[in-house]
Write a protein that holds these residues in place. Structure first.
Motif, PDB file in Angstrom:
ATOM      1  N   VAL A  40       0.849  -1.189   0.000  1.00 12.82           N
ATOM      2  CA  VAL A  40       0.000   0.000   0.000  1.00 12.82           C
ATOM      3  C   VAL A  40       0.884   1.238   0.000  1.00 12.82           C
ATOM      4  O   VAL A  40       1.570   1.511   0.987  1.00 12.82           O
ATOM      5  N   GLU A  41       0.828   2.000  -1.095  1.00  8.24           N
ATOM      6  CA  GLU A  41       1.628   3.219  -1.210  1.00  8.24           C
ATOM      7  C   GLU A  41       0.875   4.414  -0.649  1.00  8.24           C
ATOM      8  O   GLU A  41      -0.362   4.449  -0.657  1.00  8.24           O
ATOM      9  N   SER A  42       1.638   5.391  -0.213  1.00  4.77           N
ATOM     10  CA  SER A  42       1.071   6.666   0.228  1.00  4.77           C
ATOM     11  C   SER A  42       2.155   7.729   0.120  1.00  4.77           C
ATOM     12  O   SER A  42       3.323   7.407  -0.123  1.00  4.77           O
ATOM     13  N   GLY A  43       1.761   8.989   0.279  1.00  6.94           N
ATOM     14  CA  GLY A  43       2.736  10.069   0.322  1.00  6.94           C
ATOM     15  C   GLY A  43       2.808  10.924  -0.924  1.00  6.94           C
ATOM     16  O   GLY A  43       3.531  11.926  -0.951  1.00  6.94           O
ATOM     17  N   GLY A  44       2.090  10.544  -1.960  1.00  8.99           N
ATOM     18  CA  GLY A  44       2.107  11.362  -3.160  1.00  8.99           C
ATOM     19  C   GLY A  44       1.333  12.655  -2.964  1.00  8.99           C
ATOM     20  O   GLY A  44       0.693  12.874  -1.931  1.00  8.99           O
ATOM     21  N   CYS A  52       5.610   2.718   1.325  1.00  9.67           N
ATOM     22  CA  CYS A  52       4.951   1.506   0.860  1.00  9.67           C
ATOM     23  C   CYS A  52       4.874   0.547   2.048  1.00  9.67           C
ATOM     24  O   CYS A  52       5.891  -0.022   2.461  1.00  9.67           O
ATOM     25  N   GLU A  53       3.687   0.425   2.595  1.00  7.91           N
ATOM     26  CA  GLU A  53       3.487  -0.516   3.705  1.00  7.91           C
ATOM     27  C   GLU A  53       3.388  -1.920   3.137  1.00  7.91           C
ATOM     28  O   GLU A  53       2.632  -2.176   2.205  1.00  7.91           O
ATOM     29  N   SER A 109       6.522  13.882 -12.696  1.00  9.19           N
ATOM     30  CA  SER A 109       5.095  13.675 -12.491  1.00  9.19           C
ATOM     31  C   SER A 109       4.676  12.328 -13.072  1.00  9.19           C
ATOM     32  O   SER A 109       4.950  12.031 -14.236  1.00  9.19           O
ATOM     33  N   ALA A 110       4.042  11.508 -12.257  1.00  6.02           N
ATOM     34  CA  ALA A 110       3.635  10.159 -12.678  1.00  6.02           C
ATOM     35  C   ALA A 110       2.912   9.489 -11.529  1.00  6.02           C
ATOM     36  O   ALA A 110       2.922   9.979 -10.390  1.00  6.02           O
ATOM     37  N   MET A 111       2.322   8.348 -11.833  1.00  5.60           N
ATOM     38  CA  MET A 111       1.843   7.458 -10.783  1.00  5.60           C
ATOM     39  C   MET A 111       3.034   6.610 -10.354  1.00  5.60           C
ATOM     40  O   MET A 111       3.719   6.035 -11.203  1.00  5.60           O
ATOM     41  N   TYR A 112       3.273   6.554  -9.059  1.00  5.97           N
ATOM     42  CA  TYR A 112       4.399   5.797  -8.526  1.00  5.97           C
ATOM     43  C   TYR A 112       3.891   4.526  -7.852  1.00  5.97           C
ATOM     44  O   TYR A 112       2.960   4.576  -7.032  1.00  5.97           O
ATOM     45  N   TYR A 113       4.538   3.412  -8.187  1.00  7.49           N
ATOM     46  CA  TYR A 113       4.149   2.108  -7.674  1.00  7.49           C
ATOM     47  C   TYR A 113       5.323   1.456  -6.947  1.00  7.49           C
ATOM     48  O   TYR A 113       6.454   1.535  -7.423  1.00  7.49           O
ATOM     49  N   CYS A 114       5.040   0.785  -5.849  1.00  9.40           N
ATOM     50  CA  CYS A 114       6.059  -0.075  -5.269  1.00  9.40           C
ATOM     51  C   CYS A 114       5.743  -1.512  -5.655  1.00  9.40           C
ATOM     52  O   CYS A 114       4.590  -1.859  -5.949  1.00  9.40           O
ATOM     53  N   GLY A 152       1.625  -2.553  -5.691  1.00  8.75           N
ATOM     54  CA  GLY A 152       0.652  -1.738  -4.993  1.00  8.75           C
ATOM     55  C   GLY A 152      -0.271  -1.046  -5.978  1.00  8.75           C
ATOM     56  O   GLY A 152      -0.139  -1.212  -7.203  1.00  8.75           O
ATOM     57  N   GLN A 153      -1.169  -0.239  -5.444  1.00 15.88           N
ATOM     58  CA  GLN A 153      -2.162   0.427  -6.279  1.00 15.88           C
ATOM     59  C   GLN A 153      -1.654   1.749  -6.836  1.00 15.88           C
ATOM     60  O   GLN A 153      -2.274   2.328  -7.736  1.00 15.88           O
ATOM     61  N   GLY A 154      -0.560   2.248  -6.289  1.00 11.44           N
ATOM     62  CA  GLY A 154       0.044   3.471  -6.803  1.00 11.44           C
ATOM     63  C   GLY A 154      -0.324   4.704  -6.003  1.00 11.44           C
ATOM     64  O   GLY A 154      -1.364   4.767  -5.338  1.00 11.44           O
ATOM     65  N   THR A 155       0.548   5.708  -6.078  1.00 13.18           N
ATOM     66  CA  THR A 155       0.293   7.013  -5.478  1.00 13.18           C
ATOM     67  C   THR A 155       0.748   8.080  -6.479  1.00 13.18           C
ATOM     68  O   THR A 155       1.817   7.965  -7.075  1.00 13.18           O
TER      69      THR A 155
END
Length: 135
Positions: free
Chosen positions: A5-9, A22-23, A96-101, A126-129
């Motif tokens: 689970v990503e976050s922080g974007g 990324c948890e 600028s982009a969607m970032y995935y782990c 992950g689902q991306g941020t």
């Protein structure tokens, strides 16, 4: 079950910084091979950073970066919390982009380091941020 689970974007001005998190659940308790990818509209998914650590008495992580981000991006992994981080400095509009782990099942010193930047190396995503850099 592996869950990322990503976050922080967010929206940030050029030159700014962000830390993506990324948890990780169900993966990496002994050894981890994880990467961060990004994908902008109309472009292919690009590997920006990878990290290999844990297991076999290893006390340090091996990291890899795309040339386009080296010196501005730092990947790290908190072994206690099992959270993977991507620290980003000096953000540019082209970041600028969607970032995935992502996490790799084939995780060893032979297979992972030369293949860290290929999306096919990773089995879990992950689902991306979203990161948007704009003034």
């Amino acid at each position: 079950e592996v869950r990322l689970v990503e976050s922080g974007g967010g929206l940030v001005q050029p030159g700014g910084s962000l830390r993506l998190s990324c948890e990780v659940q169900g993966y990496g308790t002994n050894r981890y091979c994880m990467g961060w990818f990004r994908q902008a509209p109309g472009k292919e998914r690009e590997g920006v950073a990878g990290i290999f650590g844990g297991g076999g008495g290893r006390f340090y992580d091996v990291t890899r970066y795309a040339d386009s981000v080296r010196g501005r991006f730092t990947i790290s992994h908190d072994k206690v919390l099992n959270i993977n981080y991507l620290q980003i400095h000096d953000l540019r509009p082209e970041d600028s982009a969607m970032y995935y782990c992502a996490a790799a099942v084939q995780c060893n010193t032979l297979d992972y380091p030369p293949n860290w930047s290929f999306a096919s190396t990773y089995s879990y995503w992950g689902q991306g941020t979203q990161v948007t850099v704009s003034s």
